[in-house]
Design an enzyme around this catalytic site. Structure first.
Site, PDB file in Angstrom:
ATOM      1  N   SER A 192      20.476  61.876 -15.837  1.00  0.00           N
ATOM      2  CA  SER A 192      19.701  61.921 -17.075  1.00  0.00           C
ATOM      3  C   SER A 192      18.360  61.256 -16.822  1.00  0.00           C
ATOM      4  CB  SER A 192      20.445  61.177 -18.190  1.00  0.00           C
ATOM      5  OG  SER A 192      19.625  61.008 -19.331  1.00  0.00           O
ATOM      6  N   TYR A 197      23.919  53.142 -21.815  1.00  0.00           N
ATOM      7  CA  TYR A 197      23.788  54.460 -21.191  1.00  0.00           C
ATOM      8  C   TYR A 197      22.798  54.388 -20.039  1.00  0.00           C
ATOM      9  CZ  TYR A 197      23.419  59.580 -20.967  1.00  0.00           C
ATOM     10  OH  TYR A 197      23.443  60.894 -20.570  1.00  0.00           O
TER      11      TYR A 197
END
Length: 271
Positions: A156, A169
């Site tokens: 990501s 995250y």
């Protein structure tokens, strides 16, 4: 050797290479395949003629996906080393794969570090980092043995740029990003190419809802006013393109964002 013989050998090598790289001879394992990017990638590769093993925890979602020809469901939790080892054995006995797509992952919670939930962080680390480790380690022997193996890790842009309310995250995806870079260095000598796809804002049916603990209204608000956010199919298209390039072409890192997100910290919204 005569010129005619040389030309003949060249044509034979070219033909062998074409057969080796034709979709009909390609096979892949896609993790996290029950929804979102994983399901879209399994669908896309299968549509292109690949044999695809779709791995996920939810059997009912896999059964729906397996209705498409060429997709073989494997119920497995990537964080369980025993289950992953059994899945790897099954795949090996069925002919093996040449491509691994590590897509399983996810986010949970938006708390700042001061209010962080240790359980959320532990889950994110286990599924994004240790899940990728478990599957990669189990499948590497067959990818090396194939001679032209490929690993795609879905990380990501959150793995390269931090942001408020994303620390957990960020930490997990930074870890997966770092592991991917090390893996590329280690496996080059085994002719295994390692590709990293780093999506920005992608609108899928579950990612944000799960992260926000089932709050569908809050999940929808994340995309409100954003013109054409990326879809799971967009990212699947990128993955399919990367893995079908000639094997010596390695797209080390592919950052893919919607046009409305020119940088991690800038997102254009209408109105």
């Amino acid at each position: 050797m005569s010129g005619t013989a040389c030309a003949c050998q060249h044509r034979i090598r070219t033909l062998v290479a074409m057969i080796h790289h034709s979709p009909a001879s390609r096979s892949a394992l896609v993790t996290g395949a029950s929804s979102g990017i994983g399901a879209a990638t399994a669908h896309r590769l299968s549509t292109d003629g690949w044999k695809v093993y779709a791995m996920a925890r939810r059997p009912h979602r896999l059964e729906q996906l397996a209705e498409q020809e060429g997709i073989i469901p494997i119920v497995c939790d990537v964080t369980d080393e025993h289950e992953v080892a059994e899945a790897a054995t099954r795949i090996s006995e069925d002919g093996g794969i040449d491509t691994l797509v590590n897509n399983a992952g996810g986010a949970l919670g938006t708390e700042w570090v001061a209010d962080a939930d240790t359980g959320d962080w532990r889950w994110m680390f286990e599924v994004n980092v240790l899940g990728t480790l478990n599957v990669t380690r189990a499948l590497l022997p067959m990818l090396r043995a194939h001679g032209e193996g490929t690993i795609v890790n879905l990380t990501s842009t959150a793995g390269t740029v931090s942001y408020e309310s994303g620390a957990g995250y960020n930490a997990a995806k930074f870890g997966q990003h770092g592991m991917t870079g090390a893996l590329r260095l280690e496996e080059a000598e085994h002719n295994v190419r390692v590709i990293e796809v780093l999506p920005g804002l992608v609108r899928t049916e579950e990612f944000s809802t799960k992260r926000l603990r089932g709050d569908t209204a809050a999940a929808e608000a994340m995309y409100r006013g954003v013109e054409n956010p990326l879809t799971a199919e967009d990212v699947a298209e990128v993955i399919a393109s990367a893995v079908t390039l000639p094997h010596h072409v390695n797209l080390d890192q592919i950052v893919v964002r919607p046009l409305a997100q020119p940088a991690q910290h800038k997102l254009l919204r209408n109105g």
